[in-house]
Design an enzyme around this catalytic site. Structure first.
Site, PDB file in Angstrom:
ATOM      1  N   ARG A 120       0.831  -1.380   0.092  1.00  0.00           N
ATOM      2  CA  ARG A 120      -0.090   0.101  -0.038  1.00  0.00           C
ATOM      3  C   ARG A 120       0.911   1.230   0.080  1.00  0.00           C
ATOM      4  NH1 ARG A 120      -4.100   2.022   4.860  1.00  0.00           N
ATOM      5  NH2 ARG A 120      -2.248   3.150   5.551  1.00  0.00           N
ATOM      6  N   CYS A 170      -0.021   5.330   0.619  1.00  0.00           N
ATOM      7  CA  CYS A 170      -0.978   6.358   1.398  1.00  0.00           C
ATOM      8  C   CYS A 170      -0.446   7.765   1.294  1.00  0.00           C
ATOM      9  CB  CYS A 170      -1.467   5.916   2.860  1.00  0.00           C
ATOM     10  SG  CYS A 170      -2.958   6.760   3.207  1.00  0.00           S
TER      11      CYS A 170
END
Length: 122
Positions: A100, A102
Site C-alpha cells: 500500500r 497512502c
C-alpha cells in the site's frame, strides 16, 4: 481488456471506467466514498473510509475478484491527521495486508476525505 461497471458502486464521474480487467489483473479506478444508492457522502472520515471500501469491494466483485486477491492499494487522504482513523476501517476490509501507498493530497473530487484504488488478481 474489458471494462467493469457495478451498479453497487458510484458511476465514474469522468471519462474513465470503474475498473479494467486484463487476462490476470483488475485495476480499479479510485473509489470515492459516495453511496451509490443515494449519491450522498458522509461527513466523518470513518464513515467515508467505510463507504470507499464498500465501493472497492463492489467493483472487485463485478470483476470476479475480491479483497483477498488485492495485491496493491493506493489511498488518498485529504488530511494526514485522519491516517489512524482511516487505517482502523481499512484493516477490516484488506485483511490480507496488500502492499500500500497512502498520501495526503491537497484536494479530492467532490470534497471527499478519502479515495481508494487497487490492483487485484482476477
Amino acid at each position: 481488456m474489458n471494462t467493469v461497471e457495478s451498479k453497487n458502486a458510484p458511476k465514474a464521474i469522468g471519462p474513465y471506467s470503474q475498473a479494467i480487467i486484463t487476462s490476470s489483473f483488475v485495476f480499479t479506478s479510485g473509489q470515492l466514498p459516495v453511496n451509490p444508492e443515494t449519491g450522498e457522502m458522509a461527513k466523518e472520515i470513518k464513515e467515508q473510509a467505510e463507504q470507499s471500501c464498500k465501493n472497492v469491494g463492489a467493483v472487485l466483485e463485478a470483476a470476479g475478484s475480491g479483497f483477498e486477491k488485492v495485491i496493491k492499494t493506493t489511498c488518498f487522504l485529504a488530511e494526514i491527521a485522519d491516517f489512524a482513523s482511516f487505517n482502523e476501517v481499512y484493516a477490516k476490509y484488506f485483511v490480507s495486508k496488500p502492499a500500500r501507498s497512502c498520501f495526503a493530497v491537497k484536494d479530492l473530487p467532490k470534497g471527499a476525505l478519502c479515495e481508494i484504488e487497487c490492483v487485484a488478481e482476477v
